[in-house]
Scaffold this motif. Structure first.
Motif, PDB file in Angstrom:
ATOM      1  N   ASP A   1      22.780  17.144  71.907  1.00 17.87           N
ATOM      2  CA  ASP A   1      22.606  15.709  72.088  1.00 17.87           C
ATOM      3  C   ASP A   1      21.989  15.212  70.795  1.00 17.87           C
ATOM      4  O   ASP A   1      20.921  15.729  70.403  1.00 17.87           O
ATOM      5  N   PRO A   2      22.596  14.286  70.082  1.00 19.72           N
ATOM      6  CA  PRO A   2      23.839  13.621  70.449  1.00 19.72           C
ATOM      7  C   PRO A   2      25.036  14.559  70.291  1.00 19.72           C
ATOM      8  O   PRO A   2      25.038  15.451  69.450  1.00 19.72           O
ATOM      9  N   GLU A   3      26.025  14.311  71.133  1.00 18.70           N
ATOM     10  CA  GLU A   3      27.253  15.113  71.105  1.00 18.70           C
ATOM     11  C   GLU A   3      28.164  14.594  70.010  1.00 18.70           C
ATOM     12  O   GLU A   3      28.388  13.390  69.895  1.00 18.70           O
ATOM     13  N   GLY A   4      28.668  15.503  69.203  1.00 17.82           N
ATOM     14  CA  GLY A   4      29.597  15.130  68.145  1.00 17.82           C
ATOM     15  C   GLY A   4      30.988  14.908  68.701  1.00 17.82           C
ATOM     16  O   GLY A   4      31.254  15.097  69.887  1.00 17.82           O
ATOM     17  N   GLU A   5      31.872  14.503  67.819  1.00 18.73           N
ATOM     18  CA  GLU A   5      33.258  14.285  68.203  1.00 18.73           C
ATOM     19  C   GLU A   5      33.949  15.630  68.409  1.00 18.73           C
ATOM     20  O   GLU A   5      33.759  16.563  67.627  1.00 18.73           O
ATOM     21  N   ALA A   6      34.726  15.731  69.475  1.00 20.70           N
ATOM     22  CA  ALA A   6      35.431  16.984  69.774  1.00 20.70           C
ATOM     23  C   ALA A   6      36.451  17.293  68.677  1.00 20.70           C
ATOM     24  O   ALA A   6      37.069  16.382  68.121  1.00 20.70           O
ATOM     25  N   VAL A   7      36.599  18.584  68.380  1.00 18.41           N
ATOM     26  CA  VAL A   7      37.628  18.995  67.432  1.00 18.41           C
ATOM     27  C   VAL A   7      38.984  18.858  68.108  1.00 18.41           C
ATOM     28  O   VAL A   7      39.070  18.789  69.338  1.00 18.41           O
ATOM     29  N   GLY A   8      40.041  18.852  67.325  1.00 16.47           N
ATOM     30  CA  GLY A   8      41.381  18.677  67.860  1.00 16.47           C
ATOM     31  C   GLY A   8      41.856  19.858  68.684  1.00 16.47           C
ATOM     32  O   GLY A   8      41.070  20.703  69.114  1.00 16.47           O
ATOM     33  N   ASP A   9      43.142  19.941  68.881  1.00 12.46           N
ATOM     34  CA  ASP A   9      43.766  20.995  69.667  1.00 12.46           C
ATOM     35  C   ASP A   9      43.400  22.361  69.094  1.00 12.46           C
ATOM     36  O   ASP A   9      43.668  22.650  67.941  1.00 12.46           O
ATOM     37  N   LEU A  10      42.759  23.180  69.888  1.00 13.44           N
ATOM     38  CA  LEU A  10      42.278  24.481  69.433  1.00 13.44           C
ATOM     39  C   LEU A  10      43.377  25.528  69.555  1.00 13.44           C
ATOM     40  O   LEU A  10      43.777  25.888  70.650  1.00 13.44           O
ATOM     41  N   MET A  11      43.854  26.008  68.420  1.00 17.57           N
ATOM     42  CA  MET A  11      44.869  27.052  68.369  1.00 17.57           C
ATOM     43  C   MET A  11      44.441  28.080  67.325  1.00 17.57           C
ATOM     44  O   MET A  11      43.827  27.739  66.327  1.00 17.57           O
ATOM     45  N   VAL A  12      44.787  29.332  67.547  1.00 20.60           N
ATOM     46  CA  VAL A  12      44.315  30.419  66.675  1.00 20.60           C
ATOM     47  C   VAL A  12      44.875  30.367  65.259  1.00 20.60           C
ATOM     48  O   VAL A  12      44.281  30.948  64.360  1.00 20.60           O
ATOM     49  N   ASP A  13      45.978  29.683  65.034  1.00 22.56           N
ATOM     50  CA  ASP A  13      46.607  29.703  63.710  1.00 22.56           C
ATOM     51  C   ASP A  13      46.083  28.619  62.769  1.00 22.56           C
ATOM     52  O   ASP A  13      46.572  28.495  61.657  1.00 22.56           O
ATOM     53  N   ARG A  14      45.084  27.878  63.153  1.00 26.90           N
ATOM     54  CA  ARG A  14      44.560  26.797  62.320  1.00 26.90           C
ATOM     55  C   ARG A  14      43.379  27.297  61.501  1.00 26.90           C
ATOM     56  O   ARG A  14      42.447  27.891  62.058  1.00 26.90           O
ATOM     57  N   PRO A  15      43.400  27.060  60.187  1.00 26.90           N
ATOM     58  CA  PRO A  15      42.257  27.476  59.370  1.00 26.90           C
ATOM     59  C   PRO A  15      40.956  26.920  59.948  1.00 26.90           C
ATOM     60  O   PRO A  15      40.874  25.754  60.313  1.00 26.90           O
ATOM     61  N   GLY A  16      39.965  27.765  60.032  1.00 29.95           N
ATOM     62  CA  GLY A  16      38.687  27.382  60.604  1.00 29.95           C
ATOM     63  C   GLY A  16      38.602  27.599  62.104  1.00 29.95           C
ATOM     64  O   GLY A  16      37.537  27.473  62.695  1.00 29.95           O
ATOM     65  N   ALA A  17      39.727  27.938  62.735  1.00 27.81           N
ATOM     66  CA  ALA A  17      39.733  28.181  64.179  1.00 27.81           C
ATOM     67  C   ALA A  17      38.903  29.415  64.499  1.00 27.81           C
ATOM     68  O   ALA A  17      38.809  30.341  63.710  1.00 27.81           O
ATOM     69  N   THR A  18      38.315  29.401  65.663  1.00 27.57           N
ATOM     70  CA  THR A  18      37.530  30.542  66.120  1.00 27.57           C
ATOM     71  C   THR A  18      37.954  30.918  67.529  1.00 27.57           C
ATOM     72  O   THR A  18      38.559  30.113  68.243  1.00 27.57           O
ATOM     73  N   HIS A  19      37.653  32.132  67.904  1.00 32.46           N
ATOM     74  CA  HIS A  19      37.802  32.559  69.288  1.00 32.46           C
ATOM     75  C   HIS A  19      36.805  33.672  69.550  1.00 32.46           C
ATOM     76  O   HIS A  19      36.334  34.326  68.629  1.00 32.46           O
ATOM     77  N   LEU A  20      36.479  33.842  70.798  1.00 34.04           N
ATOM     78  CA  LEU A  20      35.585  34.902  71.220  1.00 34.04           C
ATOM     79  C   LEU A  20      36.453  36.044  71.724  1.00 34.04           C
ATOM     80  O   LEU A  20      37.353  35.820  72.528  1.00 34.04           O
ATOM     81  N   GLY A  21      36.224  37.266  71.250  1.00 36.11           N
ATOM     82  CA  GLY A  21      36.994  38.428  71.685  1.00 36.11           C
ATOM     83  C   GLY A  21      36.149  39.338  72.552  1.00 36.11           C
ATOM     84  O   GLY A  21      35.078  39.762  72.137  1.00 36.11           O
ATOM     85  N   LEU A  22      36.629  39.606  73.761  1.00 33.87           N
ATOM     86  CA  LEU A  22      35.910  40.456  74.711  1.00 33.87           C
ATOM     87  C   LEU A  22      36.800  41.601  75.150  1.00 33.87           C
ATOM     88  O   LEU A  22      37.987  41.381  75.434  1.00 33.87           O
ATOM     89  N   THR A  23      36.256  42.804  75.196  1.00 32.64           N
ATOM     90  CA  THR A  23      37.048  43.935  75.669  1.00 32.64           C
ATOM     91  C   THR A  23      36.948  44.041  77.186  1.00 32.64           C
ATOM     92  O   THR A  23      35.914  43.746  77.783  1.00 32.64           O
ATOM     93  N   VAL A  24      38.058  44.432  77.781  1.00 38.43           N
ATOM     94  CA  VAL A  24      38.120  44.722  79.216  1.00 38.43           C
ATOM     95  C   VAL A  24      38.831  46.057  79.378  1.00 38.43           C
ATOM     96  O   VAL A  24      39.599  46.479  78.515  1.00 38.43           O
ATOM     97  N   GLU A  25      38.565  46.725  80.470  1.00 43.68           N
ATOM     98  CA  GLU A  25      39.172  48.029  80.704  1.00 43.68           C
ATOM     99  C   GLU A  25      40.665  47.917  80.993  1.00 43.68           C
ATOM    100  O   GLU A  25      41.458  48.730  80.533  1.00 43.68           O
TER     101      GLU A  25
END
Length: 141
Positions: free
Chosen positions: A71-95
């Motif tokens: 707070d204050p909340e910033g402006e949301a980033v655009g459509d989140l896709m893995v191929d965009r420079p600066g894009a991030t994702h969280l990677g979690l392992t599962v069995e």
């Protein structure tokens, strides 16, 4: 130079309570701590005038997953896709990615059904309630 190690991976969200519920109930990451931070030093450190933050630290095994609502909340980033420079994702392992996929609630958005990559890893991408990408990975090594 000092030795570095990863303490946490941060994900900014608009609704902390909704995000915590998803990461806890859907992904199984238990809450380690919840806290708020404010004040001039915090605002200066994050580069947002008058900023306050509500935080949740989740148990990601060797690394904490930090969810934060600003707070204050910033402006949301655009459509989140893995191929965009600066894009991030969280990677979690599962069995078992397939079993995880089958157990997902119907409202959880996935990019596809589980896939096996050329490296032999079995992967699945889902979106959290904020649209952030989370990769579930059944690693070969």
């Amino acid at each position: 130079m000092t030795d570095l190690s990863v303490h946490h991976v941060g994900v900014t969200v608009a609704d902390l309570d909704r995000a915590v519920q998803f990461y806890d109930e859907t992904l199984g990451l238990s809450v380690l701590d919840r806290f708020s931070v404010s004040g001039e030093n915090f605002a200066t450190a994050v580069g947002v005038a008058g900023a306050t933050g509500r935080f949740a630290h989740l148990d990601g095994g060797d690394v904490r997953v930090e969810l934060v609502e600003y707070d204050p909340e910033g402006e949301a980033v655009g459509d989140l896709m893995v191929d965009r420079p600066g894009a991030t994702h969280l990677g979690l392992t599962v069995e078992d990615v397939d079993a995880f996929y089958e157990g997902l609630p119907s409202e959880v958005e996935t990019l596809s059904e589980p896939q096996t990559t050329e490296s032999g890893s079995r992967i699945l991408f889902v979106r959290d309630p904020e649209g952030n990408l989370v990769e579930l990975l059944e690693a070969t090594s």
